[in-house]
Write an enzyme that holds these catalytic residues in place. Structure first.
Site, PDB file in Angstrom:
ATOM      1  N   ARG A 101       0.775  -1.194   0.130  1.00 35.59           N
ATOM      2  CA  ARG A 101       0.087  -0.070   0.079  1.00 35.59           C
ATOM      3  C   ARG A 101       0.845   1.286  -0.024  1.00 35.59           C
ATOM      4  NH1 ARG A 101      -4.966   0.549   4.045  1.00 35.59           N
ATOM      5  NH2 ARG A 101      -3.378   0.949   5.309  1.00 35.59           N
ATOM      6  N   THR A 105      -1.695   7.258  -0.258  1.00 39.98           N
ATOM      7  CA  THR A 105      -3.282   6.987  -0.914  1.00 39.98           C
ATOM      8  C   THR A 105      -3.680   5.809  -0.365  1.00 39.98           C
ATOM      9  OG1 THR A 105      -2.160   5.637  -2.616  1.00 39.98           O
ATOM     10  CG2 THR A 105      -2.176   7.906  -2.986  1.00 39.98           C
ATOM     11  N   ASP A 196       0.499  -1.748  12.275  1.00 36.83           N
ATOM     12  CA  ASP A 196       0.921  -2.351  11.235  1.00 36.83           C
ATOM     13  C   ASP A 196       1.621  -3.934  11.404  1.00 36.83           C
ATOM     14  OD1 ASP A 196       2.801  -3.082   8.991  1.00 36.83           O
ATOM     15  OD2 ASP A 196       2.448  -0.925   8.236  1.00 36.83           O
ATOM     16  N   ASP A 199       5.119  -4.437   9.991  1.00 31.79           N
ATOM     17  CA  ASP A 199       6.179  -4.240  10.921  1.00 31.79           C
ATOM     18  C   ASP A 199       6.223  -5.007  12.251  1.00 31.79           C
ATOM     19  OD1 ASP A 199       6.507  -2.008   8.678  1.00 31.79           O
ATOM     20  OD2 ASP A 199       5.688  -0.436   9.856  1.00 31.79           O
TER      21      ASP A 199
HETATM   22  C1  PRP Z   1      -1.014  -4.481   4.608  1.00 33.44           C
HETATM   23  C2  PRP Z   1      -1.865  -5.750   4.776  1.00 33.44           C
HETATM   24  C3  PRP Z   1      -2.809  -5.925   3.643  1.00 33.44           C
HETATM   25  C4  PRP Z   1      -2.967  -4.600   3.427  1.00 33.44           C
HETATM   26  C5  PRP Z   1      -4.560  -4.308   3.658  1.00 33.44           C
HETATM   27  O1  PRP Z   1      -0.068  -4.602   3.763  1.00 33.44           O
HETATM   28  O2  PRP Z   1      -0.919  -6.991   5.040  1.00 33.44           O
HETATM   29  O3  PRP Z   1      -1.781  -6.543   2.598  1.00 33.44           O
HETATM   30  O4  PRP Z   1      -2.156  -3.643   4.002  1.00 33.44           O
HETATM   31  O5  PRP Z   1      -4.772  -2.917   3.413  1.00 33.44           O
HETATM   32  P1  PRP Z   1      -5.832  -2.734   2.369  1.00 33.44           P
HETATM   33  O6  PRP Z   1      -7.072  -3.788   2.532  1.00 33.44           O
HETATM   34  O7  PRP Z   1      -6.217  -1.235   2.557  1.00 33.44           O
HETATM   35  O8  PRP Z   1      -5.350  -3.063   0.871  1.00 33.44           O
HETATM   36  P2  PRP Z   1       1.096  -3.475   3.421  1.00 33.44           P
HETATM   37  O9  PRP Z   1       0.762  -2.756   1.979  1.00 33.44           O
HETATM   38  O10 PRP Z   1       1.187  -2.525   4.807  1.00 33.44           O
HETATM   39  O11 PRP Z   1       2.384  -4.374   3.078  1.00 33.44           O
HETATM   40  P3  PRP Z   1       3.216  -5.215   3.936  1.00 33.44           P
HETATM   41  O12 PRP Z   1       2.525  -6.605   3.945  1.00 33.44           O
HETATM   42  O13 PRP Z   1       4.509  -5.459   3.109  1.00 33.44           O
HETATM   43  O14 PRP Z   1       3.576  -4.486   5.481  1.00 33.44           O
HETATM   44  N1  URA Z   2      -2.320  -2.815   7.096  1.00 31.25           N
HETATM   45  C1  URA Z   2      -1.968  -2.914   8.293  1.00 31.25           C
HETATM   46  O1  URA Z   2      -0.771  -3.806   8.536  1.00 31.25           O
HETATM   47  N2  URA Z   2      -2.542  -2.565   9.361  1.00 31.25           N
HETATM   48  C2  URA Z   2      -3.875  -1.898   9.167  1.00 31.25           C
HETATM   49  O2  URA Z   2      -4.616  -1.422  10.173  1.00 31.25           O
HETATM   50  C3  URA Z   2      -4.084  -1.635   7.877  1.00 31.25           C
HETATM   51  C4  URA Z   2      -3.436  -2.086   6.924  1.00 31.25           C
END
Ligand code: PRP
Ligand code: URA
Length: 204
Positions: A101, A105, A196, A199
């Site tokens: 993400r 945005t 997150d 993280d």
């Molecule tokens: C997080 C999570 C999902 C997404 C959810 O990943 O693991 O994939 O956000 O959000 P959405 O429903 O609004 O799309 P992120 O993009 O932060 O990447 P990561 O897993 O690498 O931390």
């Molecule tokens: N991705 C995350 O890891 N946490 C949230 O709350 C939303 C998106």
């Protein structure tokens, strides 16, 4: 199509995952544990076929799994949910969809994809957080285009907005989640949520 995990152990694990004081090492174990409970729920209706085996005492007709499975984590956080599937179902195929993400945005950008053949398999997408639903919908779109016909989505924490987005774009996809939370905040994070996930899983 929404199934919310109803198990006291699930609630216990989720509370510890939500706790900001839980360090990454414990967080990873808890993610594994709740994913194990969810893996069992999402495979409760798998088809089986009869198989005759001989116990040390007599012959019986048992049942064995009849349909191949694939699990597809959405990178990176989804990786924390894969191990229970590979342990419970040693023949499972594993595919990867990399989505991230945008911090401003909240729209997910695709950066990686590696998939096994999907036709004829139950394909289970795993991603711990279903926030706007943008990532899940993109991943399901990709898998459908690659030949998946039986798709499931397994999450740990879901927001109503994300559930609605998946239901609108993929109405036939069952969603299994350990929690259905209240809402998204202005930055599209789930409330109360757990922060997150990626993280916290990897200590970044
Ligand atoms: C997080 C999570 C999902 C997404 C959810 O990943 O693991 O994939 O956000 O959000 P959405 O429903 O609004 O799309 P992120 O993009 O932060 O990447 P990561 O897993 O690498 O931390
Ligand atoms: N991705 C995350 O890891 N946490 C949230 O709350 C939303 C998106």
């Amino acid at each position: 199509m929404l199934h919310v995990l109803d198990h006291p152990l699930g609630a216990h694990i989720l509370t510890r995952l939500r706790d900001r004081a839980t360090p990454p090492a414990a967080f990873r174990i808890l993610a594994y544990q709740v994913s194990l409970l969810l893996a069992l729920e999402a495979t409760r209706d798998l088809t089986t076929r009869d198989q005759v085996v001989e116990t040390p005492l007599e012959k019986i007709v048992g049942r064995v799994l009849a349909k191949p499975l694939a699990v597809v984590p959405i990178l990176r956080a989804g990786l924390g949910m894969v191990q229970p599937f590979t342990e419970l179902f040693p023949d499972v195929s594993v595919g990867y969809v990399g989505l991230e993400r945008d911090h401003v945005t909240a729209v997910a950008r695709s950066y990686y994809q590696k998939l096994p053949p999907l036709a004829g398999k139950r394909v289970i997408v795993v991603d711990p957080m279903l926030a706007t639903g943008g990532s899940a919908v993109q991943a399901l779109d990709v898998l459908r285009a690659e030949g998946a016909t039986e798709l499931f989505l397994v999450c740990i924490v879901s927001a109503p907005e994300g559930v609605r987005a998946v239901e609108a774009a993929h109405p036939s996809v069952p969603i299994f989640t350990a929690a259905l939370d209240r809402e998204l905040n202005a930055k599209k994070y789930i409330l109360p949520g757990l922060g997150d996930f990626g993280d916290r899983l990897y200590g970044t």
